[in-house]
Design a protein around this motif. Structure first.
Motif, PDB file in Angstrom:
ATOM      1  N   UNK A  21       0.177  10.595  -1.866  1.00  0.00           N
ATOM      2  CA  UNK A  21       0.126   9.607  -2.690  1.00  0.00           C
ATOM      3  C   UNK A  21       0.888   8.512  -1.649  1.00  0.00           C
ATOM      4  N   UNK A  22       0.587   9.330  -0.788  1.00  0.00           N
ATOM      5  CA  UNK A  22       1.523   7.391   0.133  1.00  0.00           C
ATOM      6  C   UNK A  22       0.039   6.635   1.486  1.00  0.00           C
ATOM      7  N   UNK A  23       0.423   5.202   1.028  1.00  0.00           N
ATOM      8  CA  UNK A  23      -0.529   5.080   2.120  1.00  0.00           C
ATOM      9  C   UNK A  23      -0.287   4.852   3.793  1.00  0.00           C
ATOM     10  N   UNK A  24      -0.906   5.254   4.918  1.00  0.00           N
ATOM     11  CA  UNK A  24       0.263   5.374   6.140  1.00  0.00           C
ATOM     12  C   UNK A  24      -0.881   4.347   6.630  1.00  0.00           C
ATOM     13  N   UNK A  25      -0.218   3.171   8.010  1.00  0.00           N
ATOM     14  CA  UNK A  25      -1.455   3.333   8.694  1.00  0.00           C
ATOM     15  C   UNK A  25      -0.535   3.406  10.595  1.00  0.00           C
TER      16      UNK A  25
END
Lengths: 227, 302
Positions: free
Chosen positions: A28-32
């Motif tokens: 569920x993370x959003x990582x750049x």
């Protein structure tokens, strides 16, 4: 969870693309993932979709160790990861509907399922009214949205976008970012591999910086850091 | 559920690359026609050998003074040899009658014959066997001094030379046929190999997307293999249609050559229809799957 445990990728004879990367990304993370050209970002993506095998270390997705994944298991892995490439990879002789449906067709989905799911997905990316057009009849931003729709048809747990804003202007980039946010809000892990400073800074999410194959910075809620 | 999709993909690929598909089928048809010509020549050679063999016999020309009791003893001995299929005996009088009938229009011969005090011709025994190889056995069985003293002449030697020559020719032709068939199979292998390479190149974008979205290896490869099997099927059907079209006209010439033996190419292909055409299809398909898999191994790495 995506887990890179001390992963290195060395191309013969001695080109080090990724060096001792240790990285955990929670569900569920959003990582750049940011970094200069040639830093090793795309190699990380290739390792994650088993297009390349690590020379050292282990890669795990959930409980599944994909370090030495069998060739026959790769399609199963790829159905759980939606991948969006900068060059779109849309089929010019197929309509928008057919391009998205293609991803289901080649995995043996029945026509009834295809007819049900594809319009729903196209609605999420706002292209339900253009589903019968061909790729060259829509804008670059819309083409990118088709690619996103295609990556979502298998309801993947992870979406990886490699330079998603590479061919887009600022307005289209904002639209794409909002779609990724929407996808992430639905519980999907989103990995954005990008150069785009504005995109990363606007997100205000976790930023992992790759420099010469290694993780040089990992900020829980960060900005794009110039190398 | 996947199987109809795979067939549908193969079908679409066939029509999308119609030019390539038709060219491939044409080359395969030409290959099959060449193969069928080899089969025809082989069958005709065998039929010719059988025809010659069927007309061969041993004629034992007895001496004029050979006692009839001894000749009967020899006939009985030959009758006991299993390889002998028929024995025709012509007495001295029968031989004389035949001779007179044959030369009925030649007064000089007939008048010369009438001046002789007695019948100058000996009796004849015609021996037939199933195969040309059996004559050697029969001849050796009667090659004893007791019988040799009765016989003026044996007429098998000339035929034996012909049989040996035809046999040697048939052997050479069969070896040639095998060599040509192997060559044709290699050509078919290379054609299919290249067709699949071109097809993969044409579909490279689709294949790249297929791999990306998680299509199984089988799903990516199967349409190409099904396409090859479709090419083979159509090529076998077309080559059979062309062959039968040719036989409608050409078979009369073959029949006239083999008159009396009942051999015809139409009969040969009808009698071996399943073996020849299903065999060709299966052989091409096995070859196609092998060469196709080889072509794809290089280009469809996951």
């Amino acid at each position: 969870m995506i887990y890179f445990k001390n992963v290195s990728k060395i191309y013969p004879p001695d080109v080090v693309a990724v060096k001792d990367v240790h990285l955990k990304i929670e569900p569920g993370e959003m990582v750049s993932i940011v970094g200069q050209s040639g830093a090793g970002k795309t190699t990380l993506v290739k390792l994650l979709i088993a297009e390349e095998r690590p020379s050292k270390g282990r890669i795990q997705i959930g409980d599944w160790d994909i370090t030495n994944i069998k060739v026959s298991e790769i399609p199963i892995l790829r159905r759980q990861i939606g991948v969006i490439f900068q060059d779109f990879k849309l089929l010019p002789k197929k309509t928008i509907f057919e391009n998205v449906a293609f991803a289901l067709e080649v995995c043996g989905a029945p026509d009834s399922r295809i007819k049900k799911i594809v319009p729903q997905i196209l609605e999420i990316v706002g292209l339900e009214k253009k589903m019968h057009r061909y790729p060259d009849e829509i804008s670059g931003g819309e083409q990118q949205r088709v690619v996103i729709a295609r990556s979502l048809v298998h309801a993947p747990k992870i979406v990886i976008a490699d330079e998603p804003s590479g061919n887009l202007d600022a307005i289209n980039t904002d639209e794409i970012v909002s779609i990724f946010k929407k996808i992430n809000e639905l519980g999907t892990t989103v990995l954005l591999v990008t150069h785009n400073r504005e995109m990363v800074n606007a997100l205000r999410r976790r930023v992992v910086t790759i420099d010469r194959g290694s993780v040089s910075n990992d900020q829980a809620e960060g900005n794009f850091i110039r190398q | 559920m996947t199987r109809p999709k795979v067939i549908s993909f193969a079908n679409k690929s066939f029509w999308r690359n119609l030019g390539l598909s038709l060219t491939t089928i044409l080359i395969l048809v030409l290959t099959l026609i060449s193969f069928n010509v080899v089969l025809s020549v082989n069958a005709m050679t065998k039929a010719a050998l059988q025809l010659v063999e069927g007309r061969i016999d041993i004629s034992l020309l007895f001496k004029v003074d050979a006692p009839i009791a001894k000749i009967d003893e020899l006939r009985a001995a030959l009758g006991k040899i299993p390889k002998v299929t028929s024995l025709i005996f012509k007495s001295r009088d029968d031989v004389l009658t035949d001779f007179k009938t044959k030369h009925a229009k030649d007064q000089e011969i007939l008048s010369a014959l009438s001046e002789l005090p007695e019948n100058p011709l000996g009796a004849i025994l015609i021996v037939r066997a199933a195969s040309s190889q059996d004559y050697e056995v029969i001849l050796s069985a009667i090659d004893i001094p007791e019988y040799n003293s009765l016989i003026e002449q044996k007429t098998f030697e000339d035929h034996a030379t012909i049989i040996k020559k035809i046999g040697a020719m048939t052997n050479r032709m069969q070896k040639g046929a095998v060599a040509i068939s192997v060559l044709l199979l290699i050509i078919a292998f290379l054609i299919i190999f290249n067709v699949i390479k071109v097809a993969i190149y044409t579909h490279r974008e689709e294949i790249s997307v297929m791999r990306l979205v998680g299509a199984s290896n089988w799903f990516i490869r199967a349409p190409f293999l099904i396409e090859v099997i479709l090419f083979n099927f159509l090529a076998v059907i077309l080559s059979a249609i062309l062959l039968y079209g040719f036989l409608q006209f050409g078979d009369n010439y073959v029949k006239s050559f083999f008159v009396g033996s009942g051999f015809s190419l139409m009969g040969y292909f009808n009698g071996n229809f399943v073996r020849i055409f299903v065999g060709e299809f299966l052989a091409l398909s096995v070859l196609g799957v092998m060469s196709g898999s080889l072509a794809m191994r290089k280009y469809l790495k996951v």
